[in-house]
Design a protein around this motif. Structure first.
Motif, PDB file in Angstrom:
ATOM      1  N   ILE A 117       4.132   2.509 -17.516  1.00 23.26           N
ATOM      2  CA  ILE A 117       4.310   1.699 -16.316  1.00 23.26           C
ATOM      3  C   ILE A 117       2.945   1.505 -15.650  1.00 23.26           C
ATOM      4  O   ILE A 117       2.351   2.446 -15.142  1.00 23.26           O
ATOM      5  CB  ILE A 117       5.297   2.364 -15.336  1.00 23.26           C
ATOM      6  N   ASP A 118       2.466   0.283 -15.704  1.00 24.58           N
ATOM      7  CA  ASP A 118       1.161  -0.050 -15.125  1.00 24.58           C
ATOM      8  C   ASP A 118       1.241  -0.184 -13.609  1.00 24.58           C
ATOM      9  O   ASP A 118       0.363   0.274 -12.877  1.00 24.58           O
ATOM     10  CB  ASP A 118       0.662  -1.366 -15.733  1.00 24.58           C
ATOM     11  N   THR A 119       2.288  -0.834 -13.152  1.00 18.98           N
ATOM     12  CA  THR A 119       2.477  -1.107 -11.725  1.00 18.98           C
ATOM     13  C   THR A 119       3.935  -0.905 -11.368  1.00 18.98           C
ATOM     14  O   THR A 119       4.831  -1.361 -12.099  1.00 18.98           O
ATOM     15  CB  THR A 119       2.059  -2.561 -11.383  1.00 18.98           C
ATOM     16  N   PHE A 120       4.172  -0.208 -10.265  1.00 19.25           N
ATOM     17  CA  PHE A 120       5.534  -0.057  -9.743  1.00 19.25           C
ATOM     18  C   PHE A 120       5.404   0.018  -8.231  1.00 19.25           C
ATOM     19  O   PHE A 120       4.801   0.947  -7.695  1.00 19.25           O
ATOM     20  CB  PHE A 120       6.204   1.207 -10.287  1.00 19.25           C
ATOM     21  N   THR A 140       0.231   2.863  -8.272  1.00 18.60           N
ATOM     22  CA  THR A 140      -1.149   2.768  -8.779  1.00 18.60           C
ATOM     23  C   THR A 140      -2.069   1.890  -7.934  1.00 18.60           C
ATOM     24  O   THR A 140      -3.289   1.943  -8.097  1.00 18.60           O
ATOM     25  CB  THR A 140      -1.152   2.224 -10.224  1.00 18.60           C
ATOM     26  N   THR A 141      -1.514   1.066  -7.074  1.00 19.94           N
ATOM     27  CA  THR A 141      -2.272   0.174  -6.194  1.00 19.94           C
ATOM     28  C   THR A 141      -3.265  -0.690  -6.978  1.00 19.94           C
ATOM     29  O   THR A 141      -4.380  -0.953  -6.517  1.00 19.94           O
ATOM     30  CB  THR A 141      -3.007   0.957  -5.088  1.00 19.94           C
ATOM     31  N   ARG A 142      -2.871  -1.125  -8.140  1.00 16.29           N
ATOM     32  CA  ARG A 142      -3.697  -2.073  -8.890  1.00 16.29           C
ATOM     33  C   ARG A 142      -3.482  -3.463  -8.328  1.00 16.29           C
ATOM     34  O   ARG A 142      -2.355  -3.890  -8.134  1.00 16.29           O
ATOM     35  CB  ARG A 142      -3.360  -2.009 -10.383  1.00 16.29           C
ATOM     36  N   ALA A 151       4.062   7.110 -16.771  1.00 20.59           N
ATOM     37  CA  ALA A 151       3.644   6.485 -15.517  1.00 20.59           C
ATOM     38  C   ALA A 151       2.499   7.274 -14.911  1.00 20.59           C
ATOM     39  O   ALA A 151       2.224   8.415 -15.321  1.00 20.59           O
ATOM     40  CB  ALA A 151       4.815   6.410 -14.540  1.00 20.59           C
ATOM     41  N   GLN A 152       1.841   6.665 -13.950  1.00 20.94           N
ATOM     42  CA  GLN A 152       0.767   7.331 -13.207  1.00 20.94           C
ATOM     43  C   GLN A 152       1.037   7.244 -11.718  1.00 20.94           C
ATOM     44  O   GLN A 152       1.654   6.290 -11.248  1.00 20.94           O
ATOM     45  CB  GLN A 152      -0.594   6.662 -13.490  1.00 20.94           C
ATOM     46  N   TYR A 153       0.581   8.251 -11.013  1.00 24.55           N
ATOM     47  CA  TYR A 153       0.485   8.168  -9.550  1.00 24.55           C
ATOM     48  C   TYR A 153      -0.986   8.334  -9.206  1.00 24.55           C
ATOM     49  O   TYR A 153      -1.560   9.404  -9.402  1.00 24.55           O
ATOM     50  CB  TYR A 153       1.316   9.240  -8.849  1.00 24.55           C
ATOM     51  N   ILE A 154      -1.618   7.248  -8.747  1.00 25.01           N
ATOM     52  CA  ILE A 154      -3.025   7.270  -8.359  1.00 25.01           C
ATOM     53  C   ILE A 154      -3.085   7.339  -6.835  1.00 25.01           C
ATOM     54  O   ILE A 154      -2.779   6.365  -6.150  1.00 25.01           O
ATOM     55  CB  ILE A 154      -3.769   6.034  -8.894  1.00 25.01           C
ATOM     56  N   LYS A 155      -3.467   8.465  -6.316  1.00 29.49           N
ATOM     57  CA  LYS A 155      -3.425   8.707  -4.877  1.00 29.49           C
ATOM     58  C   LYS A 155      -4.448   7.855  -4.132  1.00 29.49           C
ATOM     59  O   LYS A 155      -5.597   7.716  -4.551  1.00 29.49           O
ATOM     60  CB  LYS A 155      -3.681  10.189  -4.590  1.00 29.49           C
ATOM     61  N   THR A 156      -4.003   7.286  -3.012  1.00 25.21           N
ATOM     62  CA  THR A 156      -4.895   6.576  -2.106  1.00 25.21           C
ATOM     63  C   THR A 156      -4.674   7.122  -0.692  1.00 25.21           C
ATOM     64  O   THR A 156      -3.845   8.008  -0.475  1.00 25.21           O
ATOM     65  CB  THR A 156      -4.616   5.059  -2.114  1.00 25.21           C
ATOM     66  N   MET A 157      -5.372   6.559   0.264  1.00 26.19           N
ATOM     67  CA  MET A 157      -5.204   6.996   1.649  1.00 26.19           C
ATOM     68  C   MET A 157      -3.854   6.570   2.230  1.00 26.19           C
ATOM     69  O   MET A 157      -3.404   7.122   3.234  1.00 26.19           O
ATOM     70  CB  MET A 157      -6.336   6.436   2.522  1.00 26.19           C
ATOM     71  N   LYS A 158      -3.186   5.608   1.562  1.00 25.63           N
ATOM     72  CA  LYS A 158      -1.990   5.021   2.173  1.00 25.63           C
ATOM     73  C   LYS A 158      -0.694   5.187   1.369  1.00 25.63           C
ATOM     74  O   LYS A 158       0.380   4.893   1.896  1.00 25.63           O
ATOM     75  CB  LYS A 158      -2.221   3.524   2.420  1.00 25.63           C
ATOM     76  N   ASN A 159      -0.764   5.619   0.104  1.00 24.82           N
ATOM     77  CA  ASN A 159       0.457   5.610  -0.709  1.00 24.82           C
ATOM     78  C   ASN A 159       1.156   6.962  -0.810  1.00 24.82           C
ATOM     79  O   ASN A 159       1.842   7.246  -1.795  1.00 24.82           O
ATOM     80  CB  ASN A 159       0.178   5.031  -2.099  1.00 24.82           C
ATOM     81  N   LYS A 160       1.028   7.779   0.202  1.00 29.23           N
ATOM     82  CA  LYS A 160       1.710   9.075   0.221  1.00 29.23           C
ATOM     83  C   LYS A 160       3.229   8.956   0.073  1.00 29.23           C
ATOM     84  O   LYS A 160       3.861   9.823  -0.532  1.00 29.23           O
ATOM     85  CB  LYS A 160       1.363   9.856   1.487  1.00 29.23           C
ATOM     86  N   PRO A 161       3.890   7.907   0.630  1.00 29.01           N
ATOM     87  CA  PRO A 161       5.343   7.789   0.441  1.00 29.01           C
ATOM     88  C   PRO A 161       5.786   7.786  -1.023  1.00 29.01           C
ATOM     89  O   PRO A 161       6.933   8.105  -1.314  1.00 29.01           O
ATOM     90  CB  PRO A 161       5.669   6.452   1.123  1.00 29.01           C
ATOM     91  N   ASN A 167       0.798  -1.228   0.000  1.00 29.94           N
ATOM     92  CA  ASN A 167       0.000   0.000   0.000  1.00 29.94           C
ATOM     93  C   ASN A 167       0.831   1.278   0.000  1.00 29.94           C
ATOM     94  O   ASN A 167       0.466   2.253  -0.647  1.00 29.94           O
ATOM     95  CB  ASN A 167      -0.922   0.017   1.230  1.00 29.94           C
ATOM     96  N   GLN A 168       1.935   1.301   0.724  1.00 22.79           N
ATOM     97  CA  GLN A 168       2.653   2.555   0.938  1.00 22.79           C
ATOM     98  C   GLN A 168       3.425   3.004  -0.296  1.00 22.79           C
ATOM     99  O   GLN A 168       3.130   4.058  -0.861  1.00 22.79           O
ATOM    100  CB  GLN A 168       3.584   2.419   2.144  1.00 22.79           C
TER     101      GLN A 168
END
Length: 331
Positions: A251-254, A201-203, A287-297, A196-197
């Motif tokens: 980049i789909d997932t990193f 993209t948290t896919r 690439a994408q950065y999809i913001k969630t409640m946990k991936n601020k790092p 999560n952190q």
């Protein structure tokens, strides 16, 4: 506080209940559940019991973190989470004192605080919990306790060295890139489902999804095994790349496991993707950065690396220079 002879472990009903509870905790630990101690007690007295009591099932090396002191248990809990680099919502709290339980629920509702009655029910409560059930146990799960013990040694070294750059040089970090195959697919899927952190993209992908990606020649699915002077962190990094056309990759997932964040590994892996793209004649890596409640790092990772934002997409021109951490080896 009860002294060595006053510890209830062993022959009477109460003692047998505590031994059985420890056996179940040990079984969970061997499956990858991390154990920590948060206790109001004298450290020397408590650690003597752990080391020397003949009926003690759990040993010192079964615990990844110790907070045995007279401090507030809520303060201790926060320190344990920070030391282990995990979220409070990943922690389960067992305490036989109802006051401590209520205080923990009030201060940290995200911690799962278990309601307990008498000691004879502890094992049954533990066995009935679904929170520790997983569909498949990976090699990394089995090794996790050892990995966290190694992390304690890293933390001690960092305190001794002080300077981050010198600390990273002394770690002798290596990252081995592995293609997804029958051996690594379960772990790759597990990381996409649990990380999560540091996850752009948290896919979430099941093993079946990963297998389909592997059979698609327009996708790259790889993982990274991280080692250093203290031990093997196992497979702790994953990336999935879509070859969109002859000039662009997306980049789909990193993602990177939280226990190896902040050591330059993330920059090395991203740099490796871009170098490969450049070698294959690709002009842009997106690439994408999809913001969630946990991936601020991961929030500033792309911009700090040199990606330029274009709407919801971040773009890196492969003609630009690439950051290469000098303190680690990638192969």
């Amino acid at each position: 506080e009860d002294g060595f002879e006053g510890i209830k472990l062993g022959d009477d009903p109460i003692g047998r209940a505590y031994v059985e509870f420890q056996r179940h905790l040990l079984a969970l630990n061997q499956r990858g559940v991390i154990l920590a101690i948060n206790s109001k007690n004298n450290f020397d007295d408590a650690i003597e019991i752990i080391r020397k009591h003949p009926n003690m099932i759990l040993k010192e090396d079964n615990f990844a973190s110790f907070r045995i002191n007279w401090n507030d248990k809520v303060v201790n809990m926060k320190e344990i989470a920070e030391e282990l680099n995990i979220g409070l919502d990943s922690i389960v709290f067992f305490d036989d004192d109802p006051i401590n339980r209520d205080y923990m629920r009030s201060a940290f509702p995200q911690v799962l605080t278990i309601e307990l009655s008498d000691s004879s029910s502890y094992s049954q409560i533990l066995k009935s919990m679904n929170d520790f059930q997983v569909a498949k146990i990976t090699n990394e799960d089995i090794k996790r306790s050892k990995m966290y013990l190694d992390q304690r040694k890293r933390t001690e070294l960092q305190k001794q060295v002080g300077n981050l750059e010198d600390f990273l040089k002394q770690l002798n970090i290596s990252a081995k890139i592995k293609k997804a195959d029958q051996y690594t697919i379960p772990r790759i899927s597990q990381l996409t489902l649990k990380t999560n952190q540091f996850n752009l993209t948290t896919r979430r992908y099941q093993e079946e999804d990963i297998r389909k990606f592997v059979s698609d020649d327009k996708k790259i699915v790889e993982c990274a095994q991280i080692k250093d002077k203290f031990g093997d962190n196992g497979i702790t990094g994953v990336y999935i790349v879509n070859k969109e056309n002859k000039q662009e990759w997306l980049i789909d997932t990193f993602l990177l496991s939280c226990r190896v964040m902040g050591r330059g590994i993330e920059e090395a892996l991203l740099g490796q993707i871009i170098e490969r793209a450049k070698m294959e004649g690709i002009k842009k890596v997106k690439a994408q950065y999809i913001k969630t409640m946990k991936n601020k790092p991961a929030e500033n990772f792309l911009s700090d690396f040199g990606f330029i934002r274009n709407g919801d997409i971040w773009v890196f021109e492969t003609t630009k220079s690439i950051k290469k951490p000098e303190h680690l080896v990638i192969s």
